[in-house]
Design a protein around this motif. Structure first.
Motif, PDB file in Angstrom:
ATOM      1  N   ILE A 116      30.902 -65.672  37.879  1.00 29.77           N
ATOM      2  CA  ILE A 116      30.313 -64.367  38.373  1.00 29.77           C
ATOM      3  C   ILE A 116      28.843 -65.013  38.894  1.00 29.77           C
ATOM      4  O   ILE A 116      28.126 -65.399  38.486  1.00 29.77           O
ATOM      5  CB  ILE A 116      29.933 -63.502  37.185  1.00 29.77           C
ATOM      6  CG1 ILE A 116      30.995 -63.130  36.304  1.00 29.77           C
ATOM      7  CG2 ILE A 116      29.362 -62.296  37.973  1.00 29.77           C
ATOM      8  CD1 ILE A 116      30.957 -61.971  35.369  1.00 29.77           C
ATOM      9  N   GLU A 117      28.914 -64.463  40.272  1.00 33.96           N
ATOM     10  CA  GLU A 117      27.700 -64.928  40.928  1.00 33.96           C
ATOM     11  C   GLU A 117      26.598 -63.838  41.208  1.00 33.96           C
ATOM     12  O   GLU A 117      27.331 -62.793  41.094  1.00 33.96           O
ATOM     13  CB  GLU A 117      28.271 -65.192  42.740  1.00 33.96           C
ATOM     14  CG  GLU A 117      28.927 -66.766  42.827  1.00 33.96           C
ATOM     15  CD  GLU A 117      28.112 -67.710  42.642  1.00 33.96           C
ATOM     16  OE1 GLU A 117      27.034 -67.777  42.515  1.00 33.96           O
ATOM     17  OE2 GLU A 117      28.792 -68.668  42.077  1.00 33.96           O
ATOM     18  N   THR A 118      25.564 -64.292  41.187  1.00 37.52           N
ATOM     19  CA  THR A 118      24.527 -63.291  41.594  1.00 37.52           C
ATOM     20  C   THR A 118      24.010 -63.249  43.123  1.00 37.52           C
ATOM     21  O   THR A 118      23.732 -64.400  43.398  1.00 37.52           O
ATOM     22  CB  THR A 118      23.057 -63.577  40.519  1.00 37.52           C
ATOM     23  OG1 THR A 118      23.639 -63.582  39.267  1.00 37.52           O
ATOM     24  CG2 THR A 118      22.059 -62.680  40.699  1.00 37.52           C
ATOM     25  N   VAL A 119      23.929 -62.128  43.602  1.00 34.22           N
ATOM     26  CA  VAL A 119      23.531 -61.786  45.141  1.00 34.22           C
ATOM     27  C   VAL A 119      22.325 -61.180  45.121  1.00 34.22           C
ATOM     28  O   VAL A 119      22.115 -60.029  44.255  1.00 34.22           O
ATOM     29  CB  VAL A 119      24.780 -61.117  45.704  1.00 34.22           C
ATOM     30  CG1 VAL A 119      24.148 -61.008  47.090  1.00 34.22           C
ATOM     31  CG2 VAL A 119      26.031 -62.108  46.077  1.00 34.22           C
ATOM     32  N   PHE A 120      21.393 -61.836  45.675  1.00 37.37           N
ATOM     33  CA  PHE A 120      20.199 -61.187  46.042  1.00 37.37           C
ATOM     34  C   PHE A 120      19.787 -60.191  47.499  1.00 37.37           C
ATOM     35  O   PHE A 120      20.316 -61.036  48.122  1.00 37.37           O
ATOM     36  CB  PHE A 120      18.691 -62.018  45.752  1.00 37.37           C
ATOM     37  CG  PHE A 120      18.917 -62.775  44.444  1.00 37.37           C
ATOM     38  CD1 PHE A 120      18.471 -61.957  43.151  1.00 37.37           C
ATOM     39  CD2 PHE A 120      19.189 -64.134  44.277  1.00 37.37           C
ATOM     40  CE1 PHE A 120      18.551 -62.750  41.985  1.00 37.37           C
ATOM     41  CE2 PHE A 120      19.002 -64.722  43.045  1.00 37.37           C
ATOM     42  CZ  PHE A 120      18.652 -64.030  41.901  1.00 37.37           C
ATOM     43  N   LEU A 121      19.621 -59.248  47.152  1.00 41.74           N
ATOM     44  CA  LEU A 121      19.296 -58.246  48.388  1.00 41.74           C
ATOM     45  C   LEU A 121      18.103 -58.110  48.468  1.00 41.74           C
ATOM     46  O   LEU A 121      17.377 -57.333  47.478  1.00 41.74           O
ATOM     47  CB  LEU A 121      19.999 -56.985  48.318  1.00 41.74           C
ATOM     48  CG  LEU A 121      21.566 -57.192  48.388  1.00 41.74           C
ATOM     49  CD1 LEU A 121      22.454 -55.857  48.604  1.00 41.74           C
ATOM     50  CD2 LEU A 121      22.115 -58.096  49.739  1.00 41.74           C
ATOM     51  N   MET A 122      17.008 -58.379  49.583  1.00 36.63           N
ATOM     52  CA  MET A 122      15.652 -58.035  49.557  1.00 36.63           C
ATOM     53  C   MET A 122      15.554 -56.461  50.120  1.00 36.63           C
ATOM     54  O   MET A 122      16.351 -55.913  50.959  1.00 36.63           O
ATOM     55  CB  MET A 122      15.277 -58.843  51.057  1.00 36.63           C
ATOM     56  CG  MET A 122      15.200 -60.240  50.826  1.00 36.63           C
ATOM     57  SD  MET A 122      14.247 -60.686  49.443  1.00 36.63           S
ATOM     58  CE  MET A 122      12.444 -60.020  49.650  1.00 36.63           C
ATOM     59  N   ALA A 123      14.672 -55.880  49.270  1.00 36.70           N
ATOM     60  CA  ALA A 123      14.637 -54.570  49.817  1.00 36.70           C
ATOM     61  C   ALA A 123      13.935 -54.211  51.168  1.00 36.70           C
ATOM     62  O   ALA A 123      13.377 -55.245  51.622  1.00 36.70           O
ATOM     63  CB  ALA A 123      13.365 -53.986  48.566  1.00 36.70           C
TER      64      ALA A 123
END
Length: 170
Positions: A116-123
């Motif tokens: 399971i990968e973690t994906v970061f989205l910038m606000a």
């Protein structure tokens, strides 16, 4: 082709415009996005889990996103994500301080389940300062929270503050 499922976990106490932005954008990255509303007693929640789930469901319905569902959980995130069939954890980042914490969490989560990968989205830049904790604090001291939450959530928070009482002299 298998369905790509993502999980966006959080306490959402209350759900802010920043959360809504991450939900909207995260829903474009996966076939199905599960919003995992969790308990976190250390955050001293203003709303019960059921109230927060209802709030998030209402906000998601208003966004008209057909591939998003809201599920409550009180378990290890990676176990919850695996149970949902997720291959992606979606996390929002506001600032460098968020990154340090989230980076550590992603590393720990990878140790638990490296499938399971973690994906970061910038606000969005205009939403970066918004934090649920600060929204609650502003409301408790009688300030306006309308720039940070939807009108419906604003009413919910104001009603709760009226019930529990404001803080400070103003």
């Amino acid at each position: 082709m298998t369905e790509r499922i993502g999980v966006y976990p959080g306490t959402f106490d209350p759900i802010t415009l920043g959360h809504a932005d991450i939900i909207r954008r995260g829903s474009k990255l996966v076939d199905r996005l599960v919003i995992g509303v969790t308990t976190n007693p250390s955050k001293n929640p203003m709303f019960s889990t059921d109230e927060r789930m209802e709030m998030v469901r209402r906000e998601v319905a208003d966004m008209k996103l057909g591939n998003v569902e809201v599920v409550g959980f009180n378990a290890l995130l990676m176990k919850f994500a695996a149970k949902q069939g997720a291959t992606v954890i979606v996390r929002g980042l506001r600032a460098v301080a968020d990154f340090e914490y989230e980076y550590q969490m992603a590393g720990m989560n990878q140790q638990i389940d490296d499938e399971i990968e973690t994906v970061f989205l910038m606000a969005d830049v205009s939403l970066q300062p918004i934090a649920s904790k600060l929204v609650k604090e502003i409301a408790l001291f009688g300030g306006s929270i309308s720039p940070f939450v939807s009108p419906a959530v604003c009413k919910d928070v104001i009603a709760r503050v009226e019930k529990i009482g404001r803080l400070g002299d103003y």
